[in-house]
Design an enzyme around this catalytic site. Structure first.
Site, PDB file in Angstrom:
ATOM      1  N   GLU A  94       0.880  -1.171   0.000  1.00 33.43           N
ATOM      2  CA  GLU A  94       0.000   0.000   0.000  1.00 33.43           C
ATOM      3  C   GLU A  94       0.911   1.212   0.000  1.00 33.43           C
ATOM      4  O   GLU A  94       1.521   1.543   1.017  1.00 33.43           O
ATOM      5  CB  GLU A  94      -0.912  -0.034   1.227  1.00 33.43           C
ATOM      6  CG  GLU A  94      -2.093   0.930   1.129  1.00 33.43           C
ATOM      7  CD  GLU A  94      -1.763   2.334   1.584  1.00 33.43           C
ATOM      8  OE1 GLU A  94      -1.518   3.198   0.703  1.00 33.43           O
ATOM      9  OE2 GLU A  94      -1.738   2.579   2.786  1.00 33.43           O
ATOM     10  N   CYS A 105      -1.743   9.262   2.641  1.00 32.58           N
ATOM     11  CA  CYS A 105      -1.625   8.747   1.275  1.00 32.58           C
ATOM     12  C   CYS A 105      -2.887   8.984   0.472  1.00 32.58           C
ATOM     13  O   CYS A 105      -2.826   9.200  -0.741  1.00 32.58           O
ATOM     14  CB  CYS A 105      -1.252   7.262   1.297  1.00 32.58           C
ATOM     15  SG  CYS A 105      -2.361   6.228   2.266  1.00 32.58           S
TER      16      CYS A 105
END
Length: 453
Positions: free
Chosen positions: A228, A262
């Protein structure tokens, strides 16, 4: 090696610790290997009972845990408390749903009986970041433990006490020693751990650079991994957007956690018809954010985690300005040890860092486009593909645009967020594999076919 932990707001060294030596690493690995047969041998109901206790411990100790987060990485206290609550919710969720997610799945074939069953892999090694130092861990840990796996955690070097307090919550719940092992090690030692035959899989949340390195190391050992990675999420404002709804959420998505997220909105892609009105209101709202001590309830914009990352962000901003981007707000390093003010750049174009790179801090890039098709084109003009949002009063129009944007998640009239009920992850340079929901618990399991003729 001694590591110093500097408070992001005061700039003072709050804590020092030592990296583990080879003997300490071996001890943690051995305990992990020894714990797996016992832990995986428990029933799902038994493992779920332990996980519910972990969730209760998190809630009981949330103020203390939040204080650790604020001191180590500068998170606003209320954001830290909310993060702890979210982790507790994830524990409850998997304790409640794992029995259904992991039930044998009958398959109709010519056999007398055929089905798919799920088996834990063993030890999962997690390399985790500092920006959500509790939630990022529980995103893999809650489903992983319910699946019967054991875990090793190498946390970011600047949040060691966050790692230790997670282990403490498991210990208080009575979870056996070795089910979670914390490794305070450097990157070179982490690579050795990945290659160790006692480790069966690897998960990383971090930058695309870190992901390429860790995935390459895992690949050399033929180990399953989930990556991720970073994102440069588009926030697409169509010409019929409700600005009363859109602008406050634009501020929240870009400047929450000091922009160090993010899935934060980073590129604000605004159609020409509504651009001036959106930008005026966006600048006005962002300009009201209050900088200060993250422990102060009046503070609405936290400091960045480290001064070197603030300086790196400012370099990206400066290069974009030199290439023609217009400063609408901020863009000058501010008060505190590592503070950067709420900043907005307009007229961002291809070739500028603000257009093509991830700005991991409180800086918004405004990109003006002609229409829906142009907005989708610009949204996809990136190496990243983590999240995206589309803003419009016509839900069908928004959904049509969202389905054309290449990302792991597309939200219409809502900011992108991780939700334990839905799979989370990216595509392109934002990584591969999924966390959360049913998809996340299956990532680190042997999906096994059983065929009885």
């Amino acid at each position: 090696m001694t590591v110093e932990i500097t408070n992001p707001w005061t700039g003072q060294v709050d804590y020092r610790y030592e990296y583990f030596d080879a003997a300490a690493v071996e001890q943690v690995l051995a305990r992990s290997q020894a714990a797996f047969p016992t832990w995986s041998g428990l029933s799902l109901v038994e493992r779920g009972g332990f996980l519910v206790k972990v969730g209760a411990n998190l809630r009981e100790h949330r103020e203390r845990i939040a204080g650790i987060m604020s001191a180590e990485m500068g998170k606003l206290h209320r954001e830290a408390v909310a993060e702890v609550e979210k982790c507790a919710g994830a524990c409850d969720y998997y304790a409640a749903h794992a029995i259904d997610y992991l039930a044998d799945q009958p398959i109709s074939t010519e056999a007398a009986r055929s089905y798919v069953t799920y088996e834990p892999l063993g030890c999962v090694f997690a390399v985790m970041p500092w920006n959500f130092p509790i939630w990022q861990v529980f995103r893999f840990l809650a489903p992983g433990l319910m699946a019967g796996n054991v875990a090793l955690l190498k946390h970011a070097s600047n949040v060691p006490r966050c790692a230790d307090v997670i282990a403490e919550m498991l210990q208080l719940a009575g979870i056996p020693d070795g089910v979670l092992g914390v490794l305070h090690v450097d990157n070179a030692t982490a690579a050795e751990v990945i290659a160790d035959p006692r480790v069966q899989a690897v998960t990383l949340t971090g930058s695309d650079k870190a992901g390429r390195s860790v995935a390459s190391t895992a690949g050399q050992s033929l180990k399953k991994c989930v990556m991720e990675l970073g994102g440069s999420d588009p926030f697409v404002v169509l010409d019929d957007a409700d600005l009363d709804l859109t602008v406050p959420l634009a501020v929240s998505s870009r400047f929450g956690n000091a922009g160090q997220t993010c899935i934060a909105a980073k590129r604000f892609i605004v159609t020409e018809k509504i651009a001036d009105a959106f930008v005026q209101r966006f600048v006005e709202a962002a300009g009201k954010l209050q900088v200060g001590d993250p422990g102060d309830a009046a503070t609405t914009l936290a400091p960045m985690v480290r001064a070197d990352l603030r300086d790196e962000l400012h370099s990206q901003v400066s290069k974009s300005i030199a290439a023609g981007a217009k400063v609408l707000l901020g863009c000058v390093p501010g008060m505190g040890a590592s503070h950067y003010p709420a900043s907005i750049l307009d007229s961002v174009k291809p070739g500028m860092p603000a257009y093509s790179e991830e700005l991991f801090g409180p800086v918004a890039a405004i990109i003006r486009v002609k229409d829906d098709a142009d907005a989708v084109r610009v949204a996809n003009d990136t190496s990243f593909g983590l999240g995206a949002s589309v803003w419009t009063t016509d839900k069908a129009r928004g959904e049509a645009a969202a389905r054309q944007i290449r990302a792991g998640a597309c939200f219409v009239n809502a900011i992108v967020r991780s939700d334990v009920r839905m799979p989370f992850g990216g595509t392109k340079s934002s990584g591969f594999g999924r966390e959360l929901a049913e998809h996340g618990i299956h990532e680190f399991m042997n999906i096994k076919t059983v065929y009885v003729a």
